[in-house]
Design an enzyme around this catalytic site. Sequence first.
Site, PDB file in Angstrom:
ATOM      1  N   GLU A 171      25.203 -40.913  20.488  1.00 54.77           N
ATOM      2  CA  GLU A 171      25.436 -41.488  21.626  1.00 54.77           C
ATOM      3  C   GLU A 171      26.692 -42.628  21.695  1.00 54.77           C
ATOM      4  O   GLU A 171      27.659 -42.562  22.624  1.00 54.77           O
ATOM      5  CB  GLU A 171      24.316 -42.112  22.580  1.00 54.77           C
ATOM      6  CG  GLU A 171      24.265 -42.496  23.885  1.00 54.77           C
ATOM      7  CD  GLU A 171      23.172 -42.811  24.676  1.00 54.77           C
ATOM      8  OE1 GLU A 171      22.322 -42.831  23.746  1.00 54.77           O
ATOM      9  OE2 GLU A 171      23.210 -43.452  25.779  1.00 54.77           O
ATOM     10  N   ARG A 188      11.132 -37.556   6.662  1.00 53.74           N
ATOM     11  CA  ARG A 188       9.858 -37.242   6.889  1.00 53.74           C
ATOM     12  C   ARG A 188       9.785 -35.441   6.930  1.00 53.74           C
ATOM     13  O   ARG A 188       8.756 -35.035   6.548  1.00 53.74           O
ATOM     14  CB  ARG A 188       9.541 -37.791   8.291  1.00 53.74           C
ATOM     15  CG  ARG A 188       9.053 -39.131   8.199  1.00 53.74           C
ATOM     16  CD  ARG A 188       8.582 -40.013   9.284  1.00 53.74           C
ATOM     17  NE  ARG A 188       9.971 -39.680  10.155  1.00 53.74           N
ATOM     18  CZ  ARG A 188      10.946 -40.595  10.414  1.00 53.74           C
ATOM     19  NH1 ARG A 188      10.768 -41.560   9.511  1.00 53.74           N
ATOM     20  NH2 ARG A 188      11.789 -40.769  11.378  1.00 53.74           N
TER      21      ARG A 188
END
Length: 174
Positions: free
Chosen positions: A100, A63
């Site tokens: 993570e 985007r």
Amino acid sequence: MKSIESIIELMVDVPDFPKPGILFKDITPVLGNHEAFVSLARQFYRSLEKPEEVSKIVAIEARGFILGAALAQHINAGLVLVRKPGKLPRERLSHTYDLEYGTDTLEIHKEDISPGDKVIIIDDVLATGGTAKATCDMCKKLGAEILGLHVLLEIEALKGREKIDVPLHVLAKC
Ligand code: AMP
């Protein structure tokens, strides 16, 4: 011109996309609204401190490409693409960074940035900040001066800002 608040109102929160637990901030309704999209490009332009000094807009897949291309209509700067692995055909700089769980990699054409380039980086959402930080690191490695990181929406709870050591301009926070 639409305000940033009315642009953000057009975005849609999509729970559990692309995986359970993620609240996805969908900008496609903004892109589909001509006045909102044109206004958004102008809002990004207004967030630039020194538009005349920018030599390259570095846009993050995917985007960021759309937002960067719209912004490029307003300033005298080229557009550089930062992509997921395996998409750029010529000599690349790759950068792998920690998520993570696991790692991710981004790439940029080495030729697209020269030492001394003054760049801004653009993306739609700042979440954990890993993507933006990796992009900053690659631009610095290629010798660019980063004038700013420009993002439509910062998800404050994810504290991505803490990873960023260049001027950060967010149009809105949630
Ligand atoms: P991060 O590296 O965690 O800051 O993630 C930022 C990148 O992932 C940006 O390129 C965003 O387009 C995308 N992203 C991360 N989280 C979201 C979200 N909740 N909604 C939409 N896009 C997201």
